[in-house]
Design a protein around this motif. Structure first.
Motif, PDB file in Angstrom:
ATOM      1  N   LYS A 244      -0.990 -19.971   7.358  1.00 32.37           N
ATOM      2  CA  LYS A 244      -0.539 -20.384   6.019  1.00 32.37           C
ATOM      3  C   LYS A 244       0.469 -21.520   6.138  1.00 32.37           C
ATOM      4  O   LYS A 244       1.331 -21.492   7.015  1.00 32.37           O
ATOM      5  CB  LYS A 244       0.106 -19.183   5.329  1.00 32.37           C
ATOM      6  CG  LYS A 244       0.560 -19.452   3.920  1.00 32.37           C
ATOM      7  CD  LYS A 244       1.266 -18.250   3.337  1.00 32.37           C
ATOM      8  CE  LYS A 244       2.613 -18.047   3.969  1.00 32.37           C
ATOM      9  NZ  LYS A 244       3.234 -16.784   3.612  1.00 32.37           N
TER      10      LYS A 244
ATOM     11  N   GLY B  35       0.826  -1.211   0.000  1.00 37.49           N
ATOM     12  CA  GLY B  35       0.000   0.000   0.000  1.00 37.49           C
ATOM     13  C   GLY B  35       0.858   1.258   0.000  1.00 37.49           C
ATOM     14  O   GLY B  35       0.619   2.195  -0.772  1.00 37.49           O
TER      15      GLY B  35
ATOM     16  N   GLY C 249       8.351  -4.224   1.631  1.00 35.03           N
ATOM     17  CA  GLY C 249       7.340  -5.163   1.111  1.00 35.03           C
ATOM     18  C   GLY C 249       6.339  -5.625   2.153  1.00 35.03           C
ATOM     19  O   GLY C 249       5.288  -6.165   1.794  1.00 35.03           O
TER      20      GLY C 249
HETATM   21  C1  LIG Z   1      -1.327 -15.555   5.031  1.00 30.65           C
HETATM   22  C2  LIG Z   1      -1.690 -14.434   4.130  1.00 30.65           C
HETATM   23  C3  LIG Z   1      -2.036 -14.708   2.836  1.00 30.65           C
HETATM   24  C4  LIG Z   1      -2.391 -13.659   1.978  1.00 30.65           C
HETATM   25  N1  LIG Z   1      -2.585 -13.942   0.671  1.00 30.65           N
HETATM   26  C5  LIG Z   1      -2.832 -12.943  -0.182  1.00 30.65           C
HETATM   27  C6  LIG Z   1      -2.864 -13.182  -1.575  1.00 30.65           C
HETATM   28  O1  LIG Z   1      -2.541 -14.260  -2.062  1.00 30.65           O
HETATM   29  N2  LIG Z   1      -3.246 -12.187  -2.374  1.00 30.65           N
HETATM   30  C7  LIG Z   1      -3.544 -10.960  -1.885  1.00 30.65           C
HETATM   31  O2  LIG Z   1      -3.969 -10.118  -2.659  1.00 30.65           O
HETATM   32  N3  LIG Z   1      -3.405 -10.665  -0.570  1.00 30.65           N
HETATM   33  C8  LIG Z   1      -3.038 -11.629   0.282  1.00 30.65           C
HETATM   34  N4  LIG Z   1      -2.863 -11.354   1.599  1.00 30.65           N
HETATM   35  C9  LIG Z   1      -3.062  -9.982   2.086  1.00 30.65           C
HETATM   36  C10 LIG Z   1      -1.882  -9.097   1.707  1.00 30.65           C
HETATM   37  O3  LIG Z   1      -0.672  -9.772   1.967  1.00 30.65           O
HETATM   38  C11 LIG Z   1      -1.947  -7.833   2.544  1.00 30.65           C
HETATM   39  O4  LIG Z   1      -3.231  -7.271   2.449  1.00 30.65           O
HETATM   40  C12 LIG Z   1      -0.962  -6.789   2.042  1.00 30.65           C
HETATM   41  O5  LIG Z   1       0.314  -7.319   1.877  1.00 30.65           O
HETATM   42  C13 LIG Z   1      -0.947  -5.644   3.052  1.00 30.65           C
HETATM   43  O6  LIG Z   1      -0.131  -4.628   2.585  1.00 30.65           O
HETATM   44  P1  LIG Z   1      -0.047  -3.251   3.362  1.00 30.65           P
HETATM   45  O7  LIG Z   1       0.848  -2.394   2.563  1.00 30.65           O
HETATM   46  O8  LIG Z   1      -1.372  -2.747   3.679  1.00 30.65           O
HETATM   47  O9  LIG Z   1       0.573  -3.601   4.798  1.00 30.65           O
HETATM   48  P2  LIG Z   1       1.976  -4.200   5.242  1.00 30.65           P
HETATM   49  O10 LIG Z   1       2.471  -5.162   4.239  1.00 30.65           O
HETATM   50  O11 LIG Z   1       1.816  -4.680   6.626  1.00 30.65           O
HETATM   51  O12 LIG Z   1       2.951  -2.946   5.234  1.00 30.65           O
HETATM   52  C14 LIG Z   1       3.087  -2.055   6.309  1.00 30.65           C
HETATM   53  C15 LIG Z   1       4.566  -1.750   6.487  1.00 30.65           C
HETATM   54  O13 LIG Z   1       4.708  -0.740   7.475  1.00 30.65           O
HETATM   55  C16 LIG Z   1       5.831  -1.046   8.277  1.00 30.65           C
HETATM   56  N5  LIG Z   1       5.698  -0.311   9.548  1.00 30.65           N
HETATM   57  C17 LIG Z   1       4.864  -0.606  10.588  1.00 30.65           C
HETATM   58  N6  LIG Z   1       4.977   0.334  11.567  1.00 30.65           N
HETATM   59  C18 LIG Z   1       5.876   1.244  11.106  1.00 30.65           C
HETATM   60  C19 LIG Z   1       6.400   2.457  11.658  1.00 30.65           C
HETATM   61  N7  LIG Z   1       5.997   2.950  12.843  1.00 30.65           N
HETATM   62  N8  LIG Z   1       7.311   3.138  10.920  1.00 30.65           N
HETATM   63  C20 LIG Z   1       7.717   2.679   9.712  1.00 30.65           C
HETATM   64  N9  LIG Z   1       7.266   1.531   9.160  1.00 30.65           N
HETATM   65  C21 LIG Z   1       6.347   0.830   9.845  1.00 30.65           C
HETATM   66  C22 LIG Z   1       5.763  -2.557   8.398  1.00 30.65           C
HETATM   67  O14 LIG Z   1       7.008  -3.098   8.791  1.00 30.65           O
HETATM   68  C23 LIG Z   1       5.352  -2.958   6.984  1.00 30.65           C
HETATM   69  O15 LIG Z   1       6.459  -3.167   6.144  1.00 30.65           O
HETATM   70  C24 LIG Z   1      -2.442 -12.348   2.465  1.00 30.65           C
HETATM   71  C25 LIG Z   1      -2.073 -12.069   3.769  1.00 30.65           C
HETATM   72  C26 LIG Z   1      -1.656 -13.093   4.589  1.00 30.65           C
HETATM   73  C27 LIG Z   1      -1.147 -12.764   5.955  1.00 30.65           C
END
Ligand SMILES: Cc1cc2nc3c(=O)[nH]c(=O)nc-3n(C[C@H](O)[C@H](O)[C@H](O)COP(=O)(O)OP(=O)(O)OC[C@H]3O[C@@H](n4cnc5c(N)ncnc54)[C@H](O)[C@@H]3O)c2cc1C
Length: 394
Positions: free
Chosen positions: A258, A11, A36
């Motif tokens: 998973k 995101g 990531g």
């Molecule tokens: C088991 C599993 C299977 C899944 N399978 C799928 C799939 O096949 N297809 C699909 O579309 N989705 C899937 N998902 C969902 C998908 O992985 C997530 O929705 C997506 O990766 C979330 O991305 P994000 O950017 O919102 O959050 P995140 O990936 O959590 O990114 C947030 C980032 O912020 C960082 N952070 C946190 N606090 C701070 C701070 N204070 N300062 C700086 N950095 C910070 C974290 O370290 C992290 O890197 C799956 C999820 C799981 C757990």
């Protein structure tokens, strides 16, 4: 104009690229030593396991994420799954088409959809589930468990209907060549072409706000001023960083487990999803090496299985999941490479599908992106939907 992105998850990096394209100078702060978040690879014994996702993009290259990557000119090859899915029901595997469900159930669904559109009377999907045949009811459990890590009593019919419509419009999944990390690497490379920065091991400790405006972030006790701040951590964490609550809703995460499994012979033999219906926990499986053999060592296959967490007892959930796997893979020589559980600070979704409250905050110049603020679609396609909205709002 300068923008700070808190978190280098999918995101955060999508938002960074959209804003860089609009002319913002971008700084991404990531607390971990890698970018990531829950959408990148973890190499283990030559197998490309993941930090979260199942290497799948719900609607392949046609869906919101595929379209956004194309619009941003981010170079990722996505292989659309063929078949899109299969169902395993009473030890029989069948391709997933509309014809697998009884016509009567489909008609009931269309009638409920029409009634909802006309009268806007909403109800939990469980109510509809109780009125249908056993096969379709089990399919609903498996679909929601695999795609959203929830059960039918956790999603409103109206929200499910939107996800169904997106699925009918954009169809089934796809697998990025190189897995999740290929998407993340391509986003970082593209961001660098705009002179954007990704700082690893830089935790944001605080978001500075004044007179209802976000002004900057604190990293290592140092204030850095920005014109725009994007939090990739969800609204609950954004509140904590501001030091004031603004939510009127109790946003709950979705939890899951998973399993990454090594095989010498392929089990699925295709690039789609197998929804598992006669199980107590496992809702589905995919075998990503049928799309990209480089996700495993030569001659090996990587099968991934997923279950929602239905109780808070992780050991019990894993016991039931392994029992399902033993039965499904009974005639296969398989090795469980990893079992990963997802909850609390590292959940499947920071907010359960259908409960998201949008990207806006009460603070000017502060938005929330990622799976704590998804649009009405599945997983990363839901994330991408709301990144389109961010682009429109900024
Ligand atoms: C088991 C599993 C299977 C899944 N399978 C799928 C799939 O096949 N297809 C699909 O579309 N989705 C899937 N998902 C969902 C998908 O992985 C997530 O929705 C997506 O990766 C979330 O991305 P994000 O950017 O919102 O959050 P995140 O990936 O959590 O990114 C947030 C980032 O912020 C960082 N952070 C946190 N606090 C701070 C701070 N204070 N300062 C700086 N950095 C910070 C974290 O370290 C992290 O890197 C799956 C999820 C799981 C757990």
């Amino acid at each position: 104009m300068r923008a700070a992105i808190i978190g280098a998850g999918l995101g955060g990096l999508l938002a960074a690229n959209v804003l860089a394209k609009k002319g913002y100078k971008i700084d991404v702060f990531e607390k971990l030593p890698f970018a990531g978040g829950r959408f990148t690879n973890l190499n283990y014994k030559g197998f490309e396991l993941t930090t979260g996702a199942l290497h799948m993009i719900p609607h392949g290259k046609r869906g919101p994420l595929g379209q956004l990557l194309k619009k941003l000119d981010v170079k990722v090859e996505i292989l659309d799954s063929k078949p899109e899915g299969e169902v395993l029901y009473k030890d029989d595997r069948k391709e997933l088409t509309k014809k697998v469900a009884p016509l009567r159930t489909l008609m009931k669904f269309y009638a409920k959809s029409l009634a909802y559109r006309l009268f806007k009377k909403d109800f939990y999907l469980e109510k509809f589930q109780k009125s249908i045949d056993e096969f379709s009811s089990k399919f609903l459990d498996a679909f929601l468990g695999w795609s959203l890590s929830i059960t039918p009593n956790e999603i409103l019919f109206s929200k499910f209907l939107k996800i169904y419509q997106q699925t009918m419009k954009f169809r089934g999944p796809g697998i990025p060549v190189g897995g999740c990390k290929a998407v993340i690497d391509a986003l970082i490379e593209n961001l660098k072409s705009y002179d954007g920065n990704v700082y690893l091991r830089k935790k944001v400790e605080k978001i500075a706000v004044k007179n209802s405006k976000a002004k900057g972030v604190f990293v290592k006790n140092q204030k850095k001023s920005y014109d725009l701040i994007i939090s990739n951590l969800g609204h609950v964490e954004a509140q904590k960083l501001i030091g004031r609550d603004y939510l009127n809703a109790d946003l709950k995460e979705s939890r899951g487990i998973k399993y990454s499994i090594a095989l010498r012979q392929p089990y699925l033999n295709h690039t789609g999803v197998l929804f598992t219906l006669n199980t107590s926990r496992i809702s589905g499986m995919n075998e990503v090496t049928n799309a990209d053999p480089n996700l495993a060592p030569n001659g090996r296959h990587l099968l991934m299985a997923h279950q929602p967490m239905l109780t808070t007892n992780v050991k019990y959930e894993i016991y039931l999941g392994l029992k399902d796997l033993k039965r499904i893979l009974k005639s296969y020589d398989y090795e469980i490479l990893a079992i990963q559980s997802y909850f609390d600070g590292w959940p499947v979704n920071r907010v359960k599908a259908g409960m998201d409250v949008g990207i806006e905050t009460p603070y000017k110049n502060l938005f929330v992106v990622g799976d704590g603020a998804k649009g009405d679609d599945i997983e990363v396609d839901g994330i991408a939907l709301n990144i389109f909205r961010l682009g429109d709002e900024v």
